[in-house]
Write a protein that holds these residues in place. Structure first.
Motif, PDB file in Angstrom:
ATOM      1  N   ASN A  10      41.391 177.157 -35.967  1.00  0.00           N
ATOM      2  CA  ASN A  10      41.409 178.275 -36.314  1.00  0.00           C
ATOM      3  C   ASN A  10      40.468 179.598 -35.447  1.00  0.00           C
ATOM      4  O   ASN A  10      39.538 179.024 -34.659  1.00  0.00           O
ATOM      5  CB  ASN A  10      41.640 177.671 -37.346  1.00  0.00           C
ATOM      6  CG  ASN A  10      39.868 177.128 -38.309  1.00  0.00           C
ATOM      7  OD1 ASN A  10      38.895 177.757 -37.501  1.00  0.00           O
ATOM      8  ND2 ASN A  10      40.367 175.688 -38.060  1.00  0.00           N
ATOM      9  N   PHE A 147      40.568 177.519 -41.574  1.00  0.00           N
ATOM     10  CA  PHE A 147      41.288 177.168 -42.120  1.00  0.00           C
ATOM     11  C   PHE A 147      41.770 177.891 -43.732  1.00  0.00           C
ATOM     12  O   PHE A 147      42.111 178.708 -43.626  1.00  0.00           O
ATOM     13  CB  PHE A 147      41.801 175.726 -41.895  1.00  0.00           C
ATOM     14  CG  PHE A 147      43.159 175.558 -43.536  1.00  0.00           C
ATOM     15  CD1 PHE A 147      43.881 175.953 -42.487  1.00  0.00           C
ATOM     16  CD2 PHE A 147      43.377 174.812 -44.295  1.00  0.00           C
ATOM     17  CE1 PHE A 147      45.295 175.596 -43.002  1.00  0.00           C
ATOM     18  CE2 PHE A 147      44.088 174.771 -44.745  1.00  0.00           C
ATOM     19  CZ  PHE A 147      45.406 175.099 -44.144  1.00  0.00           C
ATOM     20  N   ALA A 150      42.104 181.359 -43.331  1.00  0.00           N
ATOM     21  CA  ALA A 150      43.866 181.940 -42.182  1.00  0.00           C
ATOM     22  C   ALA A 150      44.132 181.959 -44.427  1.00  0.00           C
ATOM     23  O   ALA A 150      45.037 182.287 -44.519  1.00  0.00           O
ATOM     24  CB  ALA A 150      44.127 180.867 -41.948  1.00  0.00           C
ATOM     25  N   PRO A 160      49.484 179.111 -44.455  1.00  0.00           N
ATOM     26  CA  PRO A 160      48.403 180.515 -43.745  1.00  0.00           C
ATOM     27  C   PRO A 160      48.872 180.009 -41.928  1.00  0.00           C
ATOM     28  O   PRO A 160      49.234 178.817 -41.411  1.00  0.00           O
ATOM     29  CB  PRO A 160      47.402 179.388 -44.186  1.00  0.00           C
ATOM     30  CG  PRO A 160      47.598 178.194 -44.105  1.00  0.00           C
ATOM     31  CD  PRO A 160      49.005 178.508 -44.881  1.00  0.00           C
ATOM     32  N   LYS A 161      48.401 181.155 -41.473  1.00  0.00           N
ATOM     33  CA  LYS A 161      48.476 180.998 -40.055  1.00  0.00           C
ATOM     34  C   LYS A 161      47.567 181.049 -38.794  1.00  0.00           C
ATOM     35  O   LYS A 161      46.997 181.652 -39.027  1.00  0.00           O
ATOM     36  CB  LYS A 161      49.565 182.286 -40.185  1.00  0.00           C
ATOM     37  CG  LYS A 161      50.995 182.355 -40.052  1.00  0.00           C
ATOM     38  CD  LYS A 161      51.748 183.985 -41.152  1.00  0.00           C
ATOM     39  CE  LYS A 161      52.650 183.940 -41.070  1.00  0.00           C
ATOM     40  NZ  LYS A 161      52.309 183.698 -42.918  1.00  0.00           N
ATOM     41  N   HIS A 162      47.698 179.942 -38.288  1.00  0.00           N
ATOM     42  CA  HIS A 162      46.259 179.769 -37.956  1.00  0.00           C
ATOM     43  C   HIS A 162      46.540 178.936 -36.646  1.00  0.00           C
ATOM     44  O   HIS A 162      47.358 177.528 -36.439  1.00  0.00           O
ATOM     45  CB  HIS A 162      45.104 179.042 -38.535  1.00  0.00           C
ATOM     46  CG  HIS A 162      45.567 177.572 -38.761  1.00  0.00           C
ATOM     47  ND1 HIS A 162      45.113 176.404 -38.350  1.00  0.00           N
ATOM     48  CD2 HIS A 162      46.284 177.795 -39.979  1.00  0.00           C
ATOM     49  CE1 HIS A 162      45.991 175.674 -38.931  1.00  0.00           C
ATOM     50  NE2 HIS A 162      46.866 175.856 -40.035  1.00  0.00           N
ATOM     51  N   MET A 180      44.006 183.580 -36.608  1.00  0.00           N
ATOM     52  CA  MET A 180      44.317 183.603 -37.343  1.00  0.00           C
ATOM     53  C   MET A 180      45.558 184.904 -38.062  1.00  0.00           C
ATOM     54  O   MET A 180      44.650 186.242 -37.052  1.00  0.00           O
ATOM     55  CB  MET A 180      43.917 183.567 -39.174  1.00  0.00           C
ATOM     56  CG  MET A 180      42.926 184.446 -39.200  1.00  0.00           C
ATOM     57  SD  MET A 180      41.790 184.517 -40.425  1.00  0.00           S
ATOM     58  CE  MET A 180      40.225 185.742 -40.531  1.00  0.00           C
ATOM     59  N   LYS A 182      48.416 187.296 -40.529  1.00  0.00           N
ATOM     60  CA  LYS A 182      49.114 187.465 -41.899  1.00  0.00           C
ATOM     61  C   LYS A 182      50.530 188.274 -41.320  1.00  0.00           C
ATOM     62  O   LYS A 182      50.090 189.656 -41.057  1.00  0.00           O
ATOM     63  CB  LYS A 182      48.324 187.598 -42.764  1.00  0.00           C
ATOM     64  CG  LYS A 182      47.401 188.898 -43.374  1.00  0.00           C
ATOM     65  CD  LYS A 182      48.085 190.131 -43.688  1.00  0.00           C
ATOM     66  CE  LYS A 182      49.357 189.957 -45.316  1.00  0.00           C
ATOM     67  NZ  LYS A 182      50.500 190.498 -44.919  1.00  0.00           N
ATOM     68  N   LEU A 271      51.163 182.616 -32.745  1.00  0.00           N
ATOM     69  CA  LEU A 271      50.678 183.387 -34.271  1.00  0.00           C
ATOM     70  C   LEU A 271      51.870 184.403 -34.937  1.00  0.00           C
ATOM     71  O   LEU A 271      52.588 184.465 -35.339  1.00  0.00           O
ATOM     72  CB  LEU A 271      49.383 184.045 -33.795  1.00  0.00           C
ATOM     73  CG  LEU A 271      48.077 183.200 -33.922  1.00  0.00           C
ATOM     74  CD1 LEU A 271      47.217 184.204 -34.198  1.00  0.00           C
ATOM     75  CD2 LEU A 271      48.068 182.477 -35.703  1.00  0.00           C
TER      76      LEU A 271
END
Length: 407
Positions: A10, A147, A150, A160-162, A180, A182, A271
């Motif tokens: 992350n 985390f 994110a 979450p995207k990390h 990270m 979004k 990502l």
């Protein structure tokens, strides 16, 4: 050179990075919606912003910031739930207040704080709650909160995207990059409502970092589409603090520069793919490869036109091998095309060649498309250039999410 992917990584994975989050009750109930991301020392920085002429207040603030600060940053503050777009002078004041409060709470120069916002357009910012949240979050910075950061920036995202990568440079040093992002809707190139933040402990100049970011973005965030809409808030930011202790990278075309670029591109693609996989209502992750074009620009144009076609995307939702919709999209894309040379493959099965359909097993073709990951390939037969883009299918779920977004 070697690249190790850290799936659980992350933004605080690289050395010298800490994060904190807070619940400001901006729009969502009982969840954190503000994040701080801070480096232990000043960073080289570069950013890419939306090309939409309607730009949110934080985008305008950051564009002016990056034009005057010499590409040096040390912190990011970002809120979710309110885009601070189309909010007039009050919105500009809110963006400035977020930067000022962060700088004061962190003991940093004002011009070393970057601001991001994401969420509903046209709603006044609850700046008093956000200021209080920044002051509270600044007291709980920790490397362990990457985390959580994110998670805090999510809006219609379902997860979450990390990620992070570790890059062994040819010179012998090892550097890390974390990130990270979004975004789940209003996603289309240049940028895509997408926010993405990349951190690193590599040492390199702002100019080299900017060049690397633009190349990596072209092959990642600018090669995805969910719905063809470009947001008012799109921002991709990269910051590198040099704490890995590597010999500073002065040239992108040096061995170490090429290795850093490969690592940055790998992370950006992971990502970007995560954004597509989490597309609003999506059930399929679709890879579109176009080759045999006269130029990269033509290959990219044809691939992206396929990716944003509602007819193609709905057909793929239904696992319908409707090659005519794909060929049609290529034809109106604006790329140089000779229909009699086009070849199409669905999931490895050839369905069209020389501009004419081939006899193929419809049930078998449907089965190849009725999977979570779909591959569409087109050969234009005119040259050697190729491009790859990624998209998702278009479902009833997308409609439901976007009819209810403001409520």
């Amino acid at each position: 050179m070697s690249i190790t992917i850290l799936n659980e990584g992350n933004p605080t994975t690289p050395s010298g990075w800490r994060a904190a989050t807070w619940d400001c009750a901006i729009k969502y109930q009982q969840r954190d919606d503000l994040a701080l991301l801070v480096s232990d020392q000043p960073c080289s920085a570069a950013a890419i912003f939306t090309t939409n002429r309607v730009k949110a207040a934080p985008v305008r603030y950051d564009q002016d910031l990056m034009a005057r600060n010499g590409g040096i940053l040390q912190a990011l503050v970002v809120n979710a739930g309110n885009a601070n777009a189309c909010t007039g002078s009050a919105g500009a004041a809110a963006a400035l207040a977020m930067a000022q409060t962060s700088a004061q709470a962190l003991g940093l120069a004002l011009d070393h704080v970057f601001v991001m916002s994401t969420g509903t357009i046209g709603v006044p910012m609850p700046i008093e709650r956000i200021v209080a949240g920044i002051e509270a979050a600044a007291k709980r910075l920790d490397q362990a909160h990457g985390f959580a950061a994110a998670q805090a920036i999510m809006t219609t995202d379902t997860r979450p995207k990390h990620a992070a990568v570790r890059v062994a440079l040819p010179s012998g040093s090892t550097v890390s990059l974390g990130g990270m992002a979004k975004g789940a809707g209003m996603i289309h190139p240049n940028m895509a409502t997408l926010l993405a933040v990349i951190t690193s402990d590599a040492a390199l100049s702002p100019a080299v970092l900017d060049a690397a970011l633009r190349q990596a973005a072209e092959l990642s965030f600018n090669s995805i589409s969910i719905d063809g809409d470009t947001s008012t808030n799109d921002t991709l930011l990269v910051m590198a603090n040099g704490m890995a202790g590597n010999q500073p990278i002065e040239q992108l075309d040096s061995p170490d520069g090429a290795a850093f670029l490969a690592g940055l591109t790998t992370l950006c693609q992971r990502l970007a793919h995560a954004v597509v996989r989490d597309g609003e209502g999506a059930t399929r992750f679709i890879t579109i490869n176009v080759r045999g074009a006269q130029s990269y620009a033509d290959a990219k144009l044809a691939a992206m036109t396929i990716a944003k076609s509602p007819l193609v995307k709905t057909a793929l939702y239904g696992a319908d091998p409707n090659w005519g919709r794909v060929l049609c999209a290529i034809g109106y894309s604006g790329a140089e095309v000779d229909p009699e040379r086009v070849i199409l493959d669905f999931g490895g099965m050839r369905v069209l060649e020389g501009g004419l359909p081939l006899p193929f097993d419809e049930a078998a073709a449907t089965a190849l498309l009725d999977v979570p990951q779909v591959l569409i390939e087109a050969d234009l037969g005119l040259g050697e250039a190729a491009a790859t883009v990624w998209t998702c299918d278009l479902t009833e779920g997308y409609i439901q999410i976007n009819t209810e977004y403001r409520t």
